[in-house]
Write an enzyme that holds these catalytic residues in place. Structure first.
Site, PDB file in Angstrom:
ATOM      1  N   GLN A 126      68.076  34.854  55.077  1.00 30.69           N
ATOM      2  CA  GLN A 126      66.646  34.982  54.843  1.00 30.69           C
ATOM      3  C   GLN A 126      66.222  36.436  55.018  1.00 30.69           C
ATOM      4  O   GLN A 126      66.218  36.954  56.133  1.00 30.69           O
ATOM      5  CB  GLN A 126      65.897  34.095  55.851  1.00 30.69           C
ATOM      6  CG  GLN A 126      64.406  34.055  55.646  1.00 30.69           C
ATOM      7  CD  GLN A 126      63.672  33.770  56.965  1.00 30.69           C
ATOM      8  OE1 GLN A 126      63.367  34.670  57.733  1.00 30.69           O
ATOM      9  NE2 GLN A 126      63.381  32.503  57.204  1.00 30.69           N
ATOM     10  N   GLY A 127      65.887  37.103  53.924  1.00 31.75           N
ATOM     11  CA  GLY A 127      65.506  38.511  53.990  1.00 31.75           C
ATOM     12  C   GLY A 127      64.001  38.681  53.956  1.00 31.75           C
ATOM     13  O   GLY A 127      63.427  39.012  52.908  1.00 31.75           O
ATOM     14  N   SER A 129      61.957  39.850  57.283  1.00 32.37           N
ATOM     15  CA  SER A 129      61.503  40.893  58.217  1.00 32.37           C
ATOM     16  C   SER A 129      61.991  42.273  57.803  1.00 32.37           C
ATOM     17  O   SER A 129      63.071  42.433  57.236  1.00 32.37           O
ATOM     18  CB  SER A 129      62.033  40.594  59.623  1.00 32.37           C
ATOM     19  OG  SER A 129      61.644  39.319  60.022  1.00 32.37           O
ATOM     20  N   SER A 161      69.781  37.297  59.881  1.00 33.65           N
ATOM     21  CA  SER A 161      70.903  36.529  60.425  1.00 33.65           C
ATOM     22  C   SER A 161      71.856  36.164  59.293  1.00 33.65           C
ATOM     23  O   SER A 161      71.421  35.910  58.164  1.00 33.65           O
ATOM     24  CB  SER A 161      70.407  35.246  61.092  1.00 33.65           C
ATOM     25  OG  SER A 161      69.439  35.534  62.064  1.00 33.65           O
ATOM     26  N   GLU A 244      60.595  25.906  57.936  1.00 30.90           N
ATOM     27  CA  GLU A 244      61.554  26.441  58.901  1.00 30.90           C
ATOM     28  C   GLU A 244      61.243  25.936  60.307  1.00 30.90           C
ATOM     29  O   GLU A 244      62.120  25.523  61.044  1.00 30.90           O
ATOM     30  CB  GLU A 244      61.507  27.984  58.885  1.00 30.90           C
ATOM     31  CG  GLU A 244      62.465  28.619  59.898  1.00 30.90           C
ATOM     32  CD  GLU A 244      62.337  30.148  59.976  1.00 30.90           C
ATOM     33  OE1 GLU A 244      61.270  30.689  59.626  1.00 30.90           O
ATOM     34  OE2 GLU A 244      63.315  30.780  60.405  1.00 30.90           O
ATOM     35  N   ASN A 375      56.018  33.700  69.942  1.00 31.24           N
ATOM     36  CA  ASN A 375      55.152  32.719  70.592  1.00 31.24           C
ATOM     37  C   ASN A 375      53.712  33.210  70.700  1.00 31.24           C
ATOM     38  O   ASN A 375      52.786  32.402  70.747  1.00 31.24           O
ATOM     39  CB  ASN A 375      55.723  32.350  71.966  1.00 31.24           C
ATOM     40  CG  ASN A 375      56.923  31.431  71.824  1.00 31.24           C
ATOM     41  OD1 ASN A 375      57.390  31.161  70.697  1.00 31.24           O
ATOM     42  ND2 ASN A 375      57.434  30.941  72.940  1.00 31.24           N
ATOM     43  N   GLU A 376      53.535  34.530  70.723  1.00 29.41           N
ATOM     44  CA  GLU A 376      52.154  35.048  70.735  1.00 29.41           C
ATOM     45  C   GLU A 376      51.484  34.701  69.402  1.00 29.41           C
ATOM     46  O   GLU A 376      50.323  34.271  69.368  1.00 29.41           O
ATOM     47  CB  GLU A 376      52.133  36.568  70.947  1.00 29.41           C
ATOM     48  CG  GLU A 376      52.517  37.004  72.351  1.00 29.41           C
ATOM     49  CD  GLU A 376      53.976  36.728  72.683  1.00 29.41           C
ATOM     50  OE1 GLU A 376      54.847  36.955  71.825  1.00 29.41           O
ATOM     51  OE2 GLU A 376      54.237  36.252  73.807  1.00 29.41           O
TER      52      GLU A 376
HETATM   53  C1  LIG Z   1      67.607  35.995  66.904  1.00 25.92           C
HETATM   54  C2  LIG Z   1      66.700  36.381  65.783  1.00 25.92           C
HETATM   55  C3  LIG Z   1      67.038  36.058  64.473  1.00 25.92           C
HETATM   56  C4  LIG Z   1      66.225  36.446  63.405  1.00 25.92           C
HETATM   57  N1  LIG Z   1      66.610  36.130  62.128  1.00 25.92           N
HETATM   58  C5  LIG Z   1      65.846  36.549  61.088  1.00 25.92           C
HETATM   59  C6  LIG Z   1      66.250  36.297  59.742  1.00 25.92           C
HETATM   60  O1  LIG Z   1      67.305  35.706  59.498  1.00 25.92           O
HETATM   61  N2  LIG Z   1      65.493  36.770  58.742  1.00 25.92           N
HETATM   62  C7  LIG Z   1      64.326  37.435  58.956  1.00 25.92           C
HETATM   63  O2  LIG Z   1      63.663  37.802  58.005  1.00 25.92           O
HETATM   64  N3  LIG Z   1      63.903  37.701  60.232  1.00 25.92           N
HETATM   65  C8  LIG Z   1      64.636  37.274  61.292  1.00 25.92           C
HETATM   66  N4  LIG Z   1      64.230  37.548  62.585  1.00 25.92           N
HETATM   67  C9  LIG Z   1      63.042  38.383  62.794  1.00 25.92           C
HETATM   68  C10 LIG Z   1      61.836  37.661  63.381  1.00 25.92           C
HETATM   69  O3  LIG Z   1      61.189  36.931  62.419  1.00 25.92           O
HETATM   70  C11 LIG Z   1      60.955  38.749  64.016  1.00 25.92           C
HETATM   71  O4  LIG Z   1      61.652  39.267  65.128  1.00 25.92           O
HETATM   72  C12 LIG Z   1      59.620  38.254  64.468  1.00 25.92           C
HETATM   73  O5  LIG Z   1      58.834  37.897  63.392  1.00 25.92           O
HETATM   74  C13 LIG Z   1      58.888  39.298  65.317  1.00 25.92           C
HETATM   75  O6  LIG Z   1      58.874  40.551  64.738  1.00 25.92           O
HETATM   76  P1  LIG Z   1      59.317  41.837  65.542  1.00 25.92           P
HETATM   77  O7  LIG Z   1      60.615  41.569  66.159  1.00 25.92           O
HETATM   78  O8  LIG Z   1      59.201  42.998  64.649  1.00 25.92           O
HETATM   79  O9  LIG Z   1      58.268  41.976  66.726  1.00 25.92           O
HETATM   80  P2  LIG Z   1      56.799  42.563  66.603  1.00 25.92           P
HETATM   81  O10 LIG Z   1      56.068  41.879  65.521  1.00 25.92           O
HETATM   82  O11 LIG Z   1      56.836  44.026  66.601  1.00 25.92           O
HETATM   83  O12 LIG Z   1      56.183  42.065  67.977  1.00 25.92           O
HETATM   84  C14 LIG Z   1      56.314  42.748  69.212  1.00 25.92           C
HETATM   85  C15 LIG Z   1      55.388  42.087  70.201  1.00 25.92           C
HETATM   86  O13 LIG Z   1      54.037  42.190  69.759  1.00 25.92           O
HETATM   87  C16 LIG Z   1      53.437  40.920  69.720  1.00 25.92           C
HETATM   88  N5  LIG Z   1      52.420  40.861  68.684  1.00 25.92           N
HETATM   89  C17 LIG Z   1      52.508  41.286  67.398  1.00 25.92           C
HETATM   90  N6  LIG Z   1      51.383  41.013  66.756  1.00 25.92           N
HETATM   91  C18 LIG Z   1      50.562  40.389  67.639  1.00 25.92           C
HETATM   92  C19 LIG Z   1      49.246  39.844  67.568  1.00 25.92           C
HETATM   93  N7  LIG Z   1      48.543  39.876  66.453  1.00 25.92           N
HETATM   94  N8  LIG Z   1      48.724  39.254  68.667  1.00 25.92           N
HETATM   95  C20 LIG Z   1      49.431  39.208  69.823  1.00 25.92           C
HETATM   96  N9  LIG Z   1      50.674  39.699  69.945  1.00 25.92           N
HETATM   97  C21 LIG Z   1      51.226  40.295  68.863  1.00 25.92           C
HETATM   98  C22 LIG Z   1      54.595  40.000  69.440  1.00 25.92           C
HETATM   99  O14 LIG Z   1      54.280  38.665  69.785  1.00 25.92           O
HETATM  100  C23 LIG Z   1      55.658  40.588  70.330  1.00 25.92           C
HETATM  101  O15 LIG Z   1      55.453  40.194  71.630  1.00 25.92           O
HETATM  102  C24 LIG Z   1      65.032  37.163  63.650  1.00 25.92           C
HETATM  103  C25 LIG Z   1      64.691  37.493  64.971  1.00 25.92           C
HETATM  104  C26 LIG Z   1      65.500  37.118  66.031  1.00 25.92           C
HETATM  105  C27 LIG Z   1      65.099  37.506  67.410  1.00 25.92           C
END
Ligand SMILES: Cc1cc2nc3c(=O)[nH]c(=O)nc-3n(C[C@H](O)[C@H](O)[C@H](O)COP(=O)(O)OP(=O)(O)OC[C@H]3O[C@@H](n4cnc5c(N)ncnc54)[C@H](O)[C@@H]3O)c2cc1C
Lengths: 391, 372
Positions: A126-127, A129, A161, A244, A375-376
């Protein structure tokens, strides 16, 4: 109300367990372990499931399913997740990439992509992020521009992933300018063998198999690999993500761990020669976990029930995701504290209690509140859409 | 009451911070973690040269004449830098243990080695099957004409591969406790590194009928138990100070990240869901540091402080488990990568919560001390 699985589903569970006992090799510890045998094994395993019609059970017959009821499908999800997901990445095809194609794909696309999925032959990733687009997915900037009779994709995905093993990628990218950032996005199906794609594994606390970066450098994608209307990819993506969250049976692993901890507490003596199970803290920890396990399971089933009744909403999956992922964290911590100092020893160390099971789970529980939408963000959904609070 | 750092403590803090900033970066931490011994040997050697490892030993044996409270300031800096040194094992456990047993030529000799050099003397207490350092040892001590022989195995011995002396807890044939100083190079001692999540290298050590001279038996019976407790109390507080340093690093990384990372057109630190997690980390880390300081001070005064040591550990365990997850939450997916530094600290903090008396063990000690 009816709080039991249909007898048929339970019979199926027994059959499935027997099958898995026979098929899972000694070395199998779970999808995210660092072992090169894992991906090839999961493909073979899925093909065997497919032969028995157990891979895409809930899909309609025309797409390679058997129109099974949702509860049989839930049995599969639970048993697989409990066993460390031996279907490998293919749970995604079943849970949401396939259904997305059924909803938005053309007849040709359905013919071309659903059959191999149903046969268990093909792995997807899944591409979505990107470095600058995590929670704010719509901020993504990977572009597909028009070239000679095809799209030309340039950009970068991250946290993808399974990208090292995947044959295909479900790619959300920007095809057209839009006034708002949700506009102008499109969903593409990209063959991972296309020239110009580079995958770089990202090493993680859970090992090198958890996620990757994927770079797109002038990658040609045929026009017939666009799913859904051009520029309307956001709607396609939202529908996909909703599926999902429904597909995860995160509670199923909790049950495995809880059973292991109960057994450990009963059979392990503390320094006074008493079973650990006699300690008030152990009793309280296990009882707290047991009640939460029941709740997590029911919160998950509520979504499926509502869907079966044609009454789905997007708040319940958020509730379930927060609860289950935080329960996974809790059982990791209670479990580690229960096994004590040697809980910090890793799988394979002769002195590690439960062969490092709790340590391993603790590490792999860390990203659960982050993956699949943090979770946020889920809490924002619950507050805004569920409670009607202002944004 | 004066809760401010003393001049000496400020000097230690600033000096250590400068020294560690110059000599240790996160890549070095990763290299050391992957190395066979798992220790920052040069840092330890330089710390010895600067007199830091002997800081809390008395002047008259060549130590720095300072106290555990001062050493805690140093430990916190080591924690901030994710340095892996035997400070807790050696300057914490060994020093306090050796000062708690009946002085003999042997203990004086060991103490002066601690004061004078970068010697590593480490506790070998936890049993292979028992729960922790305080569980009754299954390894045995048998008296011989020439002295004694020890047999058995120990788990989770910190820094065994670079140690010169192991302080081994044993049971005599009469069921009495005993502690023996064993030359790590003695015939019959062998060791293998455990796989572990924390920052201290831990070893499984076997004693295959190791002969020791009679004066190597440093303590027996209730006196041995008391000295072990004294050693563990000092080690526990020092380790908590180190863990406080890890928490400081988690707060620093989290605050920096939350101030720079943007989502939805705003820095994520402007979302209260993120900001409050960091604020809670600040609150609990401050609380831990003050508990550590007061407890170390009590120990330095020679006061009975079982309740304070155990209570501090129980509190630290509770809040640090939460802090680990809060720090990961703030970072999103990037915090889970090994390229990013957060994991260096969160792994250490979580392992700390299981070490030096887990929550159950310390709760029981604290409850008894409370009169329950
Ligand atoms: C193990 C794992 C597997 C994954 N696999 C895939 C995959 O296969 N394909 C894919 O596309 N993505 C994948 N992801 C990515 C995942 O979808 C993102 O990590 C997730 O959406 C959060 O984005 P970020 O890591 O950039 O954190 P950020 O969005 O930068 O968040 C950082 C912090 O800010 C908080 N935050 C952000 N916005 C708000 C708001 N509006 N209000 C309150 N808090 C906020 C977040 O909750 C978090 O605590 C994977 C992630 C993990 C950990």
């Amino acid at each position: 109300m009816e709080f039991e699985f249909p007898a048929e589903a339970e019979r199926f569970r027994a059959e499935l367990r027997a099958f898995m006992d026979a098929e899972l090799p000694e070395w199998w510890k779970g999808l995210f372990h660092d072992d090169d045998r894992i991906y090839p094994f999961t493909r073979e395993f899925c093909m065997k499931l497919a032969e028995r019609d157990w891979l895409t059970m809930s899909w309609p017959v025309e797409h390679g399913g058997v129109d099974a009821d949702v509860w049989s499908q839930m049995v599969v999800r639970e048993e697989m997740w409990a066993a460390g997901e031996p279907r490998g990445p293919q749970y995604m095809s079943l849970n949401y990439i396939g259904p997305m194609l059924m909803e938005f794909g053309t007849a040709d696309q359905q013919e071309r992509f659903l059959k191999p999925m149903a046969a268990g032959e093909v792995m997807w990733c899944q591409g979505f992020s990107e470095p600058e687009a995590g929670s704010d997915l719509a901020a993504l900037s990977t572009k597909a521009t028009d070239a000679d009779g095809c799209f030309l994709v340039n950009g970068q995905k991250i946290w993808t992933s399974y990208a090292t093993a995947a044959d295909w990628c479900l790619l959300l990218c920007r095809t057209d300018p839009g006034e708002r950032k949700h506009q102008g996005l499109s969903m593409l199906l990209v063959d991972m063998n296309t020239p110009g794609i580079t995958v770089r594994p990202i090493d993680s606390m859970g090992g090198p198999k958890e996620f990757n970066e994927v770079f797109f450098d002038d990658v040609e994608v045929p026009y017939d690999c666009l799913v859904g209307p051009r520029g309307d990819g956001w709607r396609v993506a939202m529908s996909t993500l909703a599926h999902e969250r429904v597909g995860a049976a995160l509670h199923a692993r909790v049950k495995v761990l809880l059973d292991a901890l109960i057994e450990y507490a009963i059979t392990t003596k503390d320094e006074n020669g008493q079973p650990l199970a006699m300690r008030p803290s152990v009793r309280s920890g296990l009882v707290r976990l047991q009640a939460r396990y029941r709740a997590a399971r029911l919160l998950c089933y509520r979504i499926v029930s509502a869907m079966a009744a044609g009454d789905a909403n997007d708040v319940d999956p958020a509730v379930s995701k927060v609860f289950s992922s935080e329960l996974n964290i809790l059982i990791g911590n209670i479990g580690l504290d229960m096994v004590g100092a040697r809980g910090q020893l890793t799988t394979g160390d002769g002195c590690a209690p439960l062969d490092g099971l709790m340590n391993d789970h603790w590490v792999h529980s860390i990203p659960q509140p982050i993956a699949m939408g943090t979770n946020e963000i889920q809490r924002n959904i619950i507050a805004q859409r569920g409670l009607g609070l202002p944004r | 009451m004066d809760l401010m750092l003393s001049d000496t403590q400020e000097m230690i803090r600033d000096g250590a911070r400068r020294f560690l900033a110059d000599s240790l970066d996160a890549d070095t931490v990763r290299e050391v973690e992957a190395s066979a011994d798992g220790v920052h040997a040069e840092i330890w050697a330089q710390m010895a040269e600067l007199g830091w490892t002997a800081l809390a030993l008395p002047d008259d044996i060549g130590g720095g004449g300072a106290g555990l409270a001062d050493l805690c300031v140093l430990a916190e800096e080591l924690g901030r830098a994710a340095a892996s040194t035997p400070l807790v094992a050696t300057a914490g456990f060994a020093a306090a243990f050796l000062r708690a047993v009946e002085p003999t030529a042997a203990t004086r000799d060991l103490l002066s080695r601690l004061a004078a050099s970068d010697a590593v003397i480490t506790p070998a207490l936890a049993d292979v099957v028992g729960r922790d350092e305080r569980s009754a040892p299954s390894s045995v001590l048998t008296e011989t004409d020439a002295g004694a022989t020890i047999a058995g195995a120990k788990a989770m011995v910190p820094y065994a591969s670079v140690a010169q002396v192991l302080l081994v807890s044993l049971t005599t044939p009469d069921g009495e406790a005993a502690v023996v100083a064993v030359d790590r190079d003695a015939a019959g001692v062998s060791w293998a590194r455990h796989g572990a999540t924390g920052g201290d290298p831990l070893f499984h050590v076997e004693f295959d009928n190791v002969d020791v001279p009679a004066d190597a038996v440093l303590a027996r019976g209730p006196a041995a138990q008391r000295a072990i407790d004294a050693g563990l109390d000092a080690a526990t507080i020092l380790a908590t100070a180190e863990a406080v340093g890890c928490c400081e690093a988690m707060i620093r990384l989290g605050s920096e990240y939350a101030s720079n990372r943007q989502q939805f057109g705003r820095v994520i630190g402007s979302y209260q869901a993120v900001a409050h997690r960091l604020a809670d980390m600040r609150i609990n880390t401050d609380a831990c540091r003050l508990l550590v300081a007061e407890t170390a001070w009590l120990l330095d005064q020679g006061r009975e402080a079982t309740l304070e040591v155990a209570g501090t550990k129980v509190f630290a365990n509770e809040v640090m488990v939460d802090m680990v997850h809060a720090a990961h939450t703030v970072h999103g997916a990037i915090g889970y990568t090994t390229e990013y530094d957060l994991q260096l600290y969160t792994r250490r903090a979580r392992a700390f919560c299981l070490s030096h008396g887990d929550t159950d063990a310390q709760t029981e000690r604290a409850a008894v001390a409370l009169g329950l």
